[in-house]
Design an enzyme around this catalytic site. Sequence first.
Site, short mmCIF file in Angstrom:
data_model
loop_
_atom_site.label_atom_id
_atom_site.label_comp_id
_atom_site.label_asym_id
_atom_site.label_seq_id
_atom_site.Cartn_x
_atom_site.Cartn_y
_atom_site.Cartn_z
N SER A 1 0.77 -1.01 -0.90
CA SER A 1 -0.43 -0.75 -1.90
C SER A 1 0.30 -0.12 -3.25
O SER A 1 1.12 -0.10 -3.43
CB SER A 1 -0.99 0.75 -1.18
N CYS A 2 -0.75 -0.26 -4.17
CA CYS A 2 -0.59 0.17 -5.53
C CYS A 2 0.20 1.41 -5.43
O CYS A 2 -0.17 2.30 -4.85
CB CYS A 2 -1.91 0.43 -6.07
N PRO A 3 0.96 1.34 -6.30
CA PRO A 3 1.32 0.41 -7.49
C PRO A 3 2.61 -0.58 -7.13
O PRO A 3 3.28 -1.01 -8.02
CB PRO A 3 1.89 1.24 -8.32
#
Length: 72
Positions: A10-12
């Site tokens: 998941s981000c980042p």
Amino acid sequence: MQTVDARGKSCPMPIVLIAQAARSASPGEKLAVMADDRAFPEDIRAWCQKTGYELVSLETKSGYFEARIKKP
């Protein structure tokens, strides 16, 4: 062409992995990136605009996104 598989991250993290791969890429080299984070399309567009990379393509595949970017 290098491939960055950021699925399941998941981000980042997808952008972090792309930045790491991009450092070792030669000018004009393309990178294929696979990611399933919902924010990825917006993130990759912003990253390319910020860094000068060309977003060659961005496709929705079965359960993930695939982007091809080109190093300036």
